[in-house]
Design a protein around this motif. Structure first.
Motif, PDB file in Angstrom:
ATOM      1  N   LYS A  21       1.963   2.709  -6.957  1.00 41.86           N
ATOM      2  CA  LYS A  21       1.515   1.943  -8.121  1.00 41.86           C
ATOM      3  C   LYS A  21       0.418   2.684  -8.886  1.00 41.86           C
ATOM      4  CE  LYS A  21       0.184  -1.633  -5.662  1.00 41.86           C
ATOM      5  NZ  LYS A  21       0.434  -1.167  -4.287  1.00 41.86           N
ATOM      6  N   SER A  22      -0.635   3.075  -8.156  1.00 40.26           N
ATOM      7  CA  SER A  22      -1.746   3.755  -8.834  1.00 40.26           C
ATOM      8  C   SER A  22      -1.306   5.107  -9.390  1.00 40.26           C
ATOM      9  CB  SER A  22      -2.917   3.963  -7.877  1.00 40.26           C
ATOM     10  OG  SER A  22      -3.430   2.723  -7.464  1.00 40.26           O
ATOM     11  N   SER A  23      -0.451   5.794  -8.662  1.00 41.15           N
ATOM     12  CA  SER A  23       0.033   7.089  -9.154  1.00 41.15           C
ATOM     13  C   SER A  23       0.733   6.906 -10.496  1.00 41.15           C
ATOM     14  CB  SER A  23       0.992   7.719  -8.149  1.00 41.15           C
ATOM     15  OG  SER A  23       0.363   7.852  -6.898  1.00 41.15           O
TER      16      SER A  23
ATOM     17  N   HIS B 274      -0.797  -6.623  -5.287  1.00 41.89           N
ATOM     18  CA  HIS B 274      -0.214  -6.884  -3.972  1.00 41.89           C
ATOM     19  C   HIS B 274       0.217  -8.329  -3.878  1.00 41.89           C
ATOM     20  CE1 HIS B 274      -2.441  -3.787  -1.261  1.00 41.89           C
ATOM     21  NE2 HIS B 274      -2.074  -3.246  -2.389  1.00 41.89           N
TER      22      HIS B 274
ATOM     23  N   ASN C 285       0.842  -1.209   0.000  1.00 42.65           N
ATOM     24  CA  ASN C 285       0.000   0.000   0.000  1.00 42.65           C
ATOM     25  C   ASN C 285       0.864   1.241   0.000  1.00 42.65           C
ATOM     26  OD1 ASN C 285      -2.148  -1.740   2.156  1.00 42.65           O
ATOM     27  ND2 ASN C 285      -2.723  -1.035   0.148  1.00 42.65           N
TER      28      ASN C 285
HETATM   29  N1  ATP Z   1      -4.256  12.849  -5.295  1.00 43.28           N
HETATM   30  C1  ATP Z   1      -3.354  12.672  -4.304  1.00 43.28           C
HETATM   31  N2  ATP Z   1      -3.034  13.688  -3.484  1.00 43.28           N
HETATM   32  C2  ATP Z   1      -2.115  13.517  -2.501  1.00 43.28           C
HETATM   33  N3  ATP Z   1      -1.478  12.369  -2.255  1.00 43.28           N
HETATM   34  C3  ATP Z   1      -1.760  11.321  -3.024  1.00 43.28           C
HETATM   35  C4  ATP Z   1      -2.708  11.412  -4.086  1.00 43.28           C
HETATM   36  N4  ATP Z   1      -2.781  10.201  -4.697  1.00 43.28           N
HETATM   37  C5  ATP Z   1      -1.922   9.395  -4.033  1.00 43.28           C
HETATM   38  N5  ATP Z   1      -1.304  10.061  -3.034  1.00 43.28           N
HETATM   39  C6  ATP Z   1      -0.286   9.506  -2.118  1.00 43.28           C
HETATM   40  O1  ATP Z   1       0.737   8.937  -2.881  1.00 43.28           O
HETATM   41  C7  ATP Z   1       1.196   7.728  -2.284  1.00 43.28           C
HETATM   42  C8  ATP Z   1       1.099   6.607  -3.296  1.00 43.28           C
HETATM   43  O2  ATP Z   1      -0.260   6.340  -3.545  1.00 43.28           O
HETATM   44  P1  ATP Z   1      -0.739   5.292  -4.621  1.00 43.28           P
HETATM   45  O3  ATP Z   1      -2.212   5.338  -4.657  1.00 43.28           O
HETATM   46  O4  ATP Z   1      -0.006   5.521  -5.892  1.00 43.28           O
HETATM   47  O5  ATP Z   1      -0.242   3.937  -3.950  1.00 43.28           O
HETATM   48  P2  ATP Z   1      -0.542   2.438  -4.384  1.00 43.28           P
HETATM   49  O6  ATP Z   1       0.766   1.779  -4.587  1.00 43.28           O
HETATM   50  O7  ATP Z   1      -1.488   2.399  -5.520  1.00 43.28           O
HETATM   51  O8  ATP Z   1      -1.209   1.860  -3.069  1.00 43.28           O
HETATM   52  P3  ATP Z   1      -2.433   0.821  -2.900  1.00 43.28           P
HETATM   53  O9  ATP Z   1      -1.835  -0.536  -2.981  1.00 43.28           O
HETATM   54  O10 ATP Z   1      -2.930   1.113  -1.529  1.00 43.28           O
HETATM   55  O11 ATP Z   1      -3.433   1.087  -3.965  1.00 43.28           O
HETATM   56  C9  ATP Z   1       0.350   7.516  -1.048  1.00 43.28           C
HETATM   57  O12 ATP Z   1       1.081   7.964   0.067  1.00 43.28           O
HETATM   58  C10 ATP Z   1      -0.854   8.387  -1.279  1.00 43.28           C
HETATM   59  O13 ATP Z   1      -1.355   8.867  -0.066  1.00 43.28           O
END
Ligand code: ATP
Ligand code: MG
Lengths: 307, 271
Positions: A43-45, A193, A39
């Protein structure tokens, strides 16, 4: 070999916070590439930048040979996107969700209808075509979201945690469909994950943690590089064994202490186990298994993926 | 070339295409479903109710000694009601339903990973709110005509004029909504902007009856311009200068609101 996607020193910041800290990777056309990470890894970013919806903060990103900053519309026309959450239209039926989405791609009504029926069969939802979306199960909604991402016969499909929250049967059905797509020559970028998912599907993967890449390679390569062939799991009545630490150090075995068990990395699990027994280490439970990407992640970060 | 290839070949800089907007409208039309009810209620039930109570009931009192309005009270408030109903529709639709699309249900998130652009989405959103009001407005005008309120052929244009009023509220309020994280402020907008404007936009009495300060504030609202425009079209008493002003002034609100909505959606969904 052509490239479906390439990122060089790609970064994403939200205000002061840097979510993606300069990652570089390449997805060859027709391959399945996975981003594995816990988490908040970013990844999503990363995915959202590839969809062209989220602007790149710095670095370079090329999607299907085009620059997302200037060619957003053209890229999206050839992309299939399965976002992390299913956002289906609850005002429409299952089939309408596909047909109307097709229209956004400029697909004719007739083609849209044919395609919708074909895709509903593909994801085994043909019998629900006329139903509302709301009563569908989680796995069905996920399948419908995947079908929707395929209406435009995309060259590159992005899947953000496609199977999170699904039961094993639903996951296997989805994996099977993703295999079929791959066989048709579609490039896939998927985040997950689950290491077994990456092992099953990915030709190559990156392990992402805290916005950076901690390892890259094929699943077998990564296991070979960062881990042993086998892992011995030991359980003790009083949780730990005082002897084990010193015995392992003397015999050069790498171990990892987890809250409920201890892992011993060895290329030959049986041999390691008998060696430990000779040295007076007597666990109450043992298990020898093949090393997985989970072990790679643990070895790299000292943390478990799903905690 | 397949349709998808055609879109892919379109120049990158076209952030706006007619087909994109058309596809957006088609999509919304299919999901309208129960939305028809709201259109019919607004277009038929509202005017019948108000015209009976206010136009005829209250009008009976107003018209008893020759009034100063130059026409019957019924003729006076009919077009005004159309314009203020447009304002209410545009405002309400730009609050909760807009929030649902952008945040709560995520429909626009899904739309933005298709060839649709933010510009098309913003224009489509405001356009669709207005298009639905137009349908209600046609019914509404029909009811007004049924009450004998139409006095000129120009009256046929009142649904369009009222739709402009609708858009002049929908666009800026949608821009506001697109930047909100929740709906906490929405009731305040209804209570302290929409309801006062309903009362002070000259629908029920001439704004010259207001204290000077309020009169000037009223002149600055797009709703007053809407009321005046609908009333002038209804009576056929049109002057070029004031008509142009009643069209251009609300149009400026639409334009600014559209630009704001585009920026707001980009900020909220495209970060
Ligand atoms: N729009 C946003 N504004 C501010 N912070 C953000 C935003 N989107 C994501 N973040 C932050 O960027 C970081 C990475 O988030 P992201 O969603 O890319 O993670 P992830 O790897 O997809 O996690 P998960 O497995 O929970 O989906 C996190 O700390 C999140 O809080
Ligand atoms: Mg994520």
């Amino acid at each position: 070999m052509t490239t479906a996607l390439s990122a060089v020193d790609l970064r994403k910041s939200f205000g002061d916070f840097e979510a993606v800290k300069g990652i570089s990777f390449e997805v060859p056309t027709g391959q399945t590439f996975s981003i594995l990470g816990p988490n908040g890894a970013g990844k999503s970013s990363t995915m959202k930048m590839v969809t062209t919806v989220s602007p790149v903060t710095s670095g370079s990103l090329t999607v299907l040979g085009m620059d997302p900053t200037t060619n957003g519309r053209a890229i999206r026309a050839r992309l299939g996107v399965v976002p992390q959450e299913d956002i289906l239209d609850s005002e429409m039926t299952v089939r309408e969700n596909l047909v109307m989405y097709s229209r956004y791609f400029g697909i004719s009504w007739a083609d849209a209808r044919t395609k919708a029926d074909e895709l509903l069969k593909f994801v085994q939802l043909a019998d629900r075509a006329g139903d509302k979306v709301e009563p569908l199960s989680g796995g069905m909604k996920r399948r419908l979201t995947i079908a929707r991402a395929l209406v435009n016969d995309p060259s590159l499909v992005l899947l953000d945690e496609p199977t999170t929250g699904l039961d094993p049967q639903a996951r296997h059905l989805l994996w099977d469909r993703l295999y079929q797509l791959k066989e048709q020559g579609v490039s896939l970028l998927l985040t997950t994950h689950y290491m077994d998912e990456a092992e099953q599907l990915a030709d190559r993967l990156i392990i992402m943690d805290n916005g950076t890449i901690s390892a890259e390679g094929s699943p077998t390569q990564l296991i070979a590089e960062h881990c042993s062939k086998e892992v011995v799991e030991l359980r003790f009545d009083n949780r730990t064994s005082p002897e084990l630490q010193s015995v392992a150090e003397q015999s050069g075995l790498r171990i990892e202490n987890l809250p409920d068990r201890t892992l011993v990395y060895a290329d030959d699990g049986d041999a390691a186990l008998s060696h430990l027994a000779e040295q007076g280490v007597h666990p109450t439970g043992t298990l020898i298994r093949r090393a997985t990407l989970e072990d790679v992640f643990l070895a790299l970060t000292g943390r478990s993926l799903n905690e | 070339m397949t349709a998808v290839e055609r879109i892919a070949a379109q120049s990158a800089e076209t952030s706006f295409s007619r087909s994109g907007l058309l596809h957006f409208f088609e999509y919304q039309f299919v999901r309208l479903r129960t939305g028809w009810r709201g259109i019919v209620v607004t277009g038929v039930f509202t005017p019948v109710l108000f015209l009976l109570v206010m136009g005829l009931g209250l009008g009976e009192l107003v018209d008893r000694d020759a009034n100063e309005l130059g026409t019957s009270y019924l003729n006076y408030i009919g077009p005004g009601l159309l314009a203020t109903t447009a304002m209410q529709w545009g405002s309400q639709q730009a609050l909760w339903p807009t929030m649902a699309e952008i945040r709560w249900e995520g429909g626009y998130k899904a739309a933005l990973v298709t060839p649709l652009t933010v510009a098309e989405l913003a224009a489509g959103h405001i356009g669709w709110i207005s298009a639905r009001f137009f349908m209600a407005g046609v019914l509404f005008s029909g009811v007004l005509a049924g009450f004998g309120i139409a006095q000129s052929w120009w009256f046929l244009l009142t649904p369009l004029a009222a739709t402009l009023t609708c858009a002049a509220f929908a666009a800026p309020i949608a821009a506001f909504t697109s930047l909100q994280g929740n709906d906490h402020l929405f009731p305040l907008i209804m209570r302290f902007v929409v309801i006062p404007l309903l009362l002070f936009s000259g629908a029920f009495f001439p704004i010259t009856n207001l204290p000077a300060v309020l009169e000037w504030i009223a002149r600055l609202t797009p709703s007053w311009h809407g009321v005046e425009l609908c009333r002038d079209l209804s009576s056929g008493d049109l002057a070029l200068g004031s008509t142009a002003l009643h069209i251009l002034y609300p149009l400026a609100f639409v334009l600014v609101g559209y630009i704001g909505t585009k920026a707001g959606i980009k900020k909220t969904l495209g970060t």
